[in-house]
Design a protein around this motif. Structure first.
Motif, short mmCIF file in Angstrom:
data_model
loop_
_atom_site.label_atom_id
_atom_site.label_comp_id
_atom_site.label_asym_id
_atom_site.label_seq_id
_atom_site.Cartn_x
_atom_site.Cartn_y
_atom_site.Cartn_z
N GLU A 44 -2.29 0.25 -39.62
CA GLU A 44 -3.60 -0.14 -39.09
C GLU A 44 -3.45 -1.19 -37.99
OE1 GLU A 44 -7.90 -2.00 -40.59
OE2 GLU A 44 -6.23 -1.75 -42.00
N GLY A 45 -4.07 -0.94 -36.86
CA GLY A 45 -4.01 -1.87 -35.74
C GLY A 45 -2.74 -1.79 -34.94
N ARG A 46 -1.80 -0.93 -35.35
CA ARG A 46 -0.51 -0.83 -34.66
C ARG A 46 -0.14 0.61 -34.31
NH1 ARG A 46 2.31 -5.59 -34.67
NH2 ARG A 46 1.44 -7.22 -35.98
N MET A 47 -1.12 1.50 -34.38
CA MET A 47 -0.86 2.90 -34.03
C MET A 47 -1.89 3.36 -33.01
SD MET A 47 0.02 6.17 -36.43
CE MET A 47 -1.32 5.89 -37.59
N LEU A 48 -1.39 3.90 -31.89
CA LEU A 48 -2.23 4.34 -30.79
C LEU A 48 -2.10 5.85 -30.60
CD1 LEU A 48 -1.41 1.26 -30.24
CD2 LEU A 48 -1.97 1.72 -27.86
N HIS A 101 -5.90 10.86 -26.09
CA HIS A 101 -6.76 12.04 -26.33
C HIS A 101 -7.32 12.52 -24.99
CE1 HIS A 101 -9.35 14.72 -28.59
NE2 HIS A 101 -10.36 14.34 -27.84
N PRO A 102 -7.34 13.83 -24.75
CA PRO A 102 -7.74 14.35 -23.44
C PRO A 102 -9.25 14.54 -23.29
CG PRO A 102 -6.93 16.15 -24.79
CD PRO A 102 -6.76 14.90 -25.61
N SER A 103 -10.00 13.48 -23.52
CA SER A 103 -11.43 13.48 -23.21
C SER A 103 -11.88 12.04 -23.09
CB SER A 103 -12.25 14.18 -24.30
OG SER A 103 -12.46 13.33 -25.41
N LEU A 104 -13.09 11.86 -22.61
CA LEU A 104 -13.67 10.53 -22.51
C LEU A 104 -14.41 10.24 -23.82
CD1 LEU A 104 -15.00 10.72 -18.84
CD2 LEU A 104 -12.95 9.53 -19.65
N LEU A 105 -13.65 9.80 -24.82
CA LEU A 105 -14.25 9.53 -26.12
C LEU A 105 -15.43 8.57 -25.98
CD1 LEU A 105 -10.98 9.11 -28.21
CD2 LEU A 105 -12.58 11.04 -28.30
N PRO A 106 -16.49 8.74 -26.77
CA PRO A 106 -16.58 9.58 -27.97
C PRO A 106 -16.90 11.05 -27.72
CG PRO A 106 -18.59 8.34 -27.71
CD PRO A 106 -17.67 7.86 -26.63
N SER A 128 -8.48 9.20 -22.95
CA SER A 128 -8.72 7.93 -23.63
C SER A 128 -7.50 7.57 -24.47
CB SER A 128 -9.94 8.03 -24.57
OG SER A 128 -11.08 8.51 -23.91
N VAL A 129 -7.19 6.29 -24.51
CA VAL A 129 -6.23 5.77 -25.48
C VAL A 129 -7.02 4.98 -26.50
CG1 VAL A 129 -4.26 4.24 -25.86
CG2 VAL A 129 -4.36 5.66 -23.80
N HIS A 130 -6.77 5.25 -27.77
CA HIS A 130 -7.54 4.61 -28.83
C HIS A 130 -6.64 4.25 -30.00
CE1 HIS A 130 -7.66 8.11 -31.65
NE2 HIS A 130 -7.48 8.78 -30.53
N LEU A 174 -10.70 11.29 -37.48
CA LEU A 174 -10.05 11.91 -36.33
C LEU A 174 -10.69 11.45 -35.01
CD1 LEU A 174 -7.97 14.06 -35.36
CD2 LEU A 174 -9.85 15.72 -35.45
N ASP A 175 -9.84 10.93 -34.11
CA ASP A 175 -10.25 10.55 -32.75
C ASP A 175 -11.42 9.57 -32.74
OD1 ASP A 175 -8.30 12.29 -31.79
OD2 ASP A 175 -9.70 13.96 -31.64
N ASP A 176 -11.46 8.67 -33.73
CA ASP A 176 -12.65 7.83 -33.91
C ASP A 176 -12.35 6.34 -33.78
OD1 ASP A 176 -15.52 7.94 -34.51
OD2 ASP A 176 -15.00 6.81 -36.32
N GLY A 177 -11.10 5.95 -33.56
CA GLY A 177 -10.77 4.54 -33.51
C GLY A 177 -11.25 3.87 -32.23
N PRO A 178 -11.23 2.53 -32.19
CA PRO A 178 -11.67 1.80 -31.00
C PRO A 178 -10.91 2.24 -29.74
CG PRO A 178 -11.33 0.30 -32.85
CD PRO A 178 -10.81 1.63 -33.29
N VAL A 179 -11.67 2.46 -28.68
CA VAL A 179 -11.07 2.90 -27.41
C VAL A 179 -10.50 1.68 -26.68
CG1 VAL A 179 -11.55 3.91 -25.15
CG2 VAL A 179 -12.56 4.92 -27.21
N LEU A 180 -9.24 1.79 -26.26
CA LEU A 180 -8.55 0.70 -25.56
C LEU A 180 -8.54 0.90 -24.05
CD1 LEU A 180 -5.46 0.37 -27.93
CD2 LEU A 180 -7.61 -0.91 -28.03
N GLY A 181 -8.65 2.14 -23.61
CA GLY A 181 -8.63 2.41 -22.17
C GLY A 181 -9.00 3.85 -21.88
N GLN A 182 -9.59 4.07 -20.70
CA GLN A 182 -9.98 5.43 -20.30
C GLN A 182 -9.76 5.62 -18.80
OE1 GLN A 182 -14.14 5.61 -21.73
NE2 GLN A 182 -13.44 7.02 -23.33
N THR A 183 -9.55 6.87 -18.40
CA THR A 183 -9.50 7.24 -16.99
C THR A 183 -10.34 8.49 -16.78
OG1 THR A 183 -7.25 6.35 -16.71
CG2 THR A 183 -8.02 7.95 -15.07
#
Length: 320
Positions: free
Chosen positions: A103-107, A110-115, A137-139, A145-154
């Motif tokens: 928890e908190g240490r796994m990134l 994902h190939p979309s602009l979450l959520p 998005s990196v989260h 699934l694919d629901d954690g806090p987003v850290l960055g997006q392009t």
């Protein structure tokens, strides 16, 4: 610079893994890749990682219980000494126990602009919705699934005539840029003094009847009210010329101080001016802080100086 140690999990060609590996070759990169592991022994990315001198581990998930497989993967990651895990095209849903242990240490990337568009077929879903942009998005990874806090997006513009394949190709370029940059920023946050102070403050102010008040230029936290409050924690950011960022908390005295330092001299030390009053310093700038340990220490230090009416209430509540 002490670099964060990252394990990467893949299932296939590992292009995002390769982007992380090559970014790590720059001398200023704050992380190093210590393991590439896969649930697919034939994953092409394993060959690339081995050629780059990185340790690899492969274990097919076929005919294995999910928890048994995840336990073996976790053991390999820990044996490599990893501090963080980066999922890079790892096509397995992880068990809650595995996720909780990192928890908190796994990134994950994902190939979309979450959520938007969690799960699969993200590019086609963006096209079908008439979106003007896709992206990645990196989260942080959570049990959902694919629901954690987003850290960055392009964002990646959708062009006239795009197909899911053409859009995917451009999004992949963005992924390669975003993942290494976001991972580098994330693994260095724990050496950022402002972030560290904010973390300590969140833990300290969650305890009963506490308030924040600086003392002699150092952030501090008290318990017991405006007039009679007593300090139970400080953060020393190179205070008094010390070469450390550290949490200062109360101990029972010299014997406990000595035993702590003897047990782990890289973590504990005697702080200037505070040590004679029974305080110990716990380093917070290693990049590998055990925040559960820190939270426990704050609670213990709070109890050492809190009014008895508060500690009695806590003890009574604990009985029910």
């Amino acid at each position: 610079m002490t670099k964060a140690r990252v394990a990467i999990l893949i299932s296939g060609s590992g292009t995002n893994m390769a982007a992380l590996v090559y970014a790590a070759k720059h001398p200023t990169c704050p992380y190093e890749v210590v393991l590439v592991a896969s649930n697919n022994p034939d994953a092409a990315g394993l060959t690339l990682a081995a050629a780059e001198g990185i340790a690899t581990f492969a274990l097919s998930h076929h005919a294995m219980e999910r928890e048994t497989h995840d336990t073996a993967m976790d053991a390999a990651i820990r044996a490599a000494g990893a501090d963080h895990v980066a999922l890079a095209g790892y096509m397995r849903i992880l068990t809650p126990g595995f996720v909780a242990s990192w928890e908190g240490r796994m990134l994950n990337i994902h190939p979309s602009l979450l959520p938007k568009y969690k799960g699969l077929h993200t590019h086609q879903r963006a096209l079908d919705a008439g979106d003007t942009a896709g992206g990645c998005s990196v989260h942080l990874v959570t049990a959902v699934l694919d629901d954690g806090p987003v850290l960055g997006q392009t964002e990646v513009a959708i062009l006239p005539g795009d197909t899911s394949q053409t859009l995917a190709a451009r999004v992949l370029i963005a992924e390669h840029q975003l993942y290494s940059r976001t991972l580098a920023g994330y693994v260095t946050r724990e050496t950022d003094p402002d972030w560290i102070v904010a973390q300590i403050g969140a833990f300290a102010l969650a305890l009963p009847e506490t308030d924040a008040r600086p003392s002699h230029g150092a952030p501090g936290w008290r318990v017991g009210g405006e007039k009679t409050g007593k300090y139970f924690a400080y953060v020393s950011v190179h205070h008094h010329g010390e070469d450390a960022i550290a949490l200062l908390v109360k101990t029972s005295g010299a014997d406990e101080q000595a035993s702590l330092i003897e047990a782990d001299p890289d973590l504990y030390y005697l702080p200037k001016f505070y040590a004679p009053s029974g305080w110990i310093a716990i380093r917070l700038d290693t990049g590998r802080t055990d925040w559960s340990h820190i939270e426990d220490w704050l609670a213990k230090s709070w109890r050492a100086v809190a009014p008895k009416r508060l500690t009695k209430l806590i003890d009574v509540a604990a009985e029910f």
